[in-house]
Design a protein around this motif. Structure first.
Motif, PDB file in Angstrom:
ATOM      1  N   ARG A   1       0.964  -1.243   0.029  1.00  0.00           N
ATOM      2  CA  ARG A   1      -0.040  -0.069   0.121  1.00  0.00           C
ATOM      3  C   ARG A   1       0.870   1.341  -0.273  1.00  0.00           C
ATOM      4  N   TYR A   2       0.466   2.144  -0.751  1.00  0.00           N
ATOM      5  CA  TYR A   2       1.401   3.538  -0.787  1.00  0.00           C
ATOM      6  C   TYR A   2       0.408   4.678   0.077  1.00  0.00           C
ATOM      7  N   THR A   3       1.452   5.520   0.696  1.00  0.00           N
ATOM      8  CA  THR A   3       0.747   6.587   1.084  1.00  0.00           C
ATOM      9  C   THR A   3       1.652   7.745   1.164  1.00  0.00           C
ATOM     10  N   ASP A   4       1.276   8.896   1.368  1.00  0.00           N
ATOM     11  CA  ASP A   4       1.996   9.993   1.488  1.00  0.00           C
ATOM     12  C   ASP A   4       1.962  10.943   2.807  1.00  0.00           C
ATOM     13  N   SER A   5       1.205  10.067   3.554  1.00  0.00           N
ATOM     14  CA  SER A   5       0.992  10.528   4.927  1.00  0.00           C
ATOM     15  C   SER A   5       1.737   9.892   5.930  1.00  0.00           C
ATOM     16  N   LEU A   6       2.342  10.395   7.110  1.00  0.00           N
ATOM     17  CA  LEU A   6       3.030   9.943   8.245  1.00  0.00           C
ATOM     18  C   LEU A   6       2.316   9.650   9.457  1.00  0.00           C
ATOM     19  N   LYS A   7       0.946   9.944   9.085  1.00  0.00           N
ATOM     20  CA  LYS A   7      -0.127   9.787  10.152  1.00  0.00           C
ATOM     21  C   LYS A   7      -0.047   8.334  10.888  1.00  0.00           C
ATOM     22  N   GLY A   8       0.219   8.102  12.062  1.00  0.00           N
ATOM     23  CA  GLY A   8       0.447   6.603  12.312  1.00  0.00           C
ATOM     24  C   GLY A   8       1.659   5.879  12.503  1.00  0.00           C
TER      25      GLY A   8
ATOM     26  N   LEU B   1       5.394   6.518   1.220  1.00  0.00           N
ATOM     27  CA  LEU B   1       6.093   5.415   1.742  1.00  0.00           C
ATOM     28  C   LEU B   1       5.306   4.190   1.045  1.00  0.00           C
ATOM     29  N   ALA B   2       5.811   3.025   1.163  1.00  0.00           N
ATOM     30  CA  ALA B   2       5.412   1.594   0.674  1.00  0.00           C
ATOM     31  C   ALA B   2       5.210   0.778   2.052  1.00  0.00           C
ATOM     32  N   LEU B   3       3.994   0.455   2.383  1.00  0.00           N
ATOM     33  CA  LEU B   3       3.777  -0.301   3.519  1.00  0.00           C
ATOM     34  C   LEU B   3       3.334  -1.720   3.277  1.00  0.00           C
ATOM     35  N   ASP B   4       3.810  -2.663   3.903  1.00  0.00           N
ATOM     36  CA  ASP B   4       3.385  -3.971   3.860  1.00  0.00           C
ATOM     37  C   ASP B   4       2.813  -4.312   5.271  1.00  0.00           C
ATOM     38  N   GLY B   5       1.587  -4.296   5.586  1.00  0.00           N
ATOM     39  CA  GLY B   5       0.834  -4.134   6.790  1.00  0.00           C
ATOM     40  C   GLY B   5       1.218  -2.890   7.186  1.00  0.00           C
ATOM     41  N   ASP B   6       1.590  -2.796   8.575  1.00  0.00           N
ATOM     42  CA  ASP B   6       1.994  -1.428   9.171  1.00  0.00           C
ATOM     43  C   ASP B   6       3.864  -1.304   9.113  1.00  0.00           C
ATOM     44  N   GLN B   7       4.286  -2.156   8.668  1.00  0.00           N
ATOM     45  CA  GLN B   7       5.864  -1.965   8.574  1.00  0.00           C
ATOM     46  C   GLN B   7       5.999  -1.059   6.986  1.00  0.00           C
TER      47      GLN B   7
END
Ligand SMILES: CC(C)(COP(=O)(O)OP(=O)(O)OC[C@H]1O[C@@H](n2cnc3c(N)ncnc32)[C@H](O)[C@@H]1OP(=O)(O)O)[C@@H](O)C(=O)NCCC(=O)NCCS
Length: 136
Positions: A5-12, A47-53
């Protein structure tokens, strides 16, 4: 890898999500806490996330008017070769599309990777304070 999953947020995002083993080959390197501060201090992150990592990231610093610089791009070794680095860079370049100059420094072996994303080779200069390799 199809769960990325990709995100541009650092939330969490906390330092615990950055413990996968980034800064391969650096020797001394920023800690996960410092890594988080680097991301927080950046104008843009993806960020690229695998689960919460976090398994991959790219950041950019910018004056918001003319120029941006991409200091870091890294995908954890276990996740290499699946297009994650390409997707992170593609998303970052899209975010920076309103600016004149988007610059980065890389070794010659990575130049074809960036060329495929529409960037061009150039020469540059740099300075390194090796005593600050772990961050301020
Ligand atoms: C560069 C990097 C981000 C690419 O991430 P990735 O998710 O594996 O990249 P992708 O799967 O999207 O693309 C892989 C392509 O990049 C190329 N590539 C990546 N790293 C390379 C390297 N060090 N040397 C040569 N080619 C490289 C490969 O040719 C590969 O192409 P292929 O799939 O046709 O074999 C990753 O290898 C990495 O984190 N490297 C260490 C840190 C680094 O060099 N960052 C860039 C600093 S400017």
């Amino acid at each position: 890898v199809n769960t990325i999953r990709y995100t541009d947020s650092l939330k969490g995002i906390t330092a615990d999500h950055l413990r996968g083993g980034f800064f391969v080959g650096w020797g001394d390197h920023p800690s996960p806490q410092t890594h988080l501060r680097i991301l927080q201090g950046s104008a843009y992150v993806v960020l690229a996330l695998d689960g919460d990592q976090v398994v991959g990231f790219i950041n950019a610093i910018s004056d918001g008017v003319l120029s941006a610089f991409i200091p870091l791009l890294e995908v954890l070794p276990a996740y290499n070769g699946h297009g994650i680095g390409t997707e992170l860079t593609r998303r970052m370049l899209a975010k920076l599309d309103h600016l004149y100059a988007v610059d980065l420094i890389c070794d010659p072996d990575v130049q074809p990777f960036y060329e495929r994303l529409g960037m061009m080779r150039y020469t540059g200069m740099l300075k390194r304070n090796y005593a600050r390799k772990q961050g301020e």
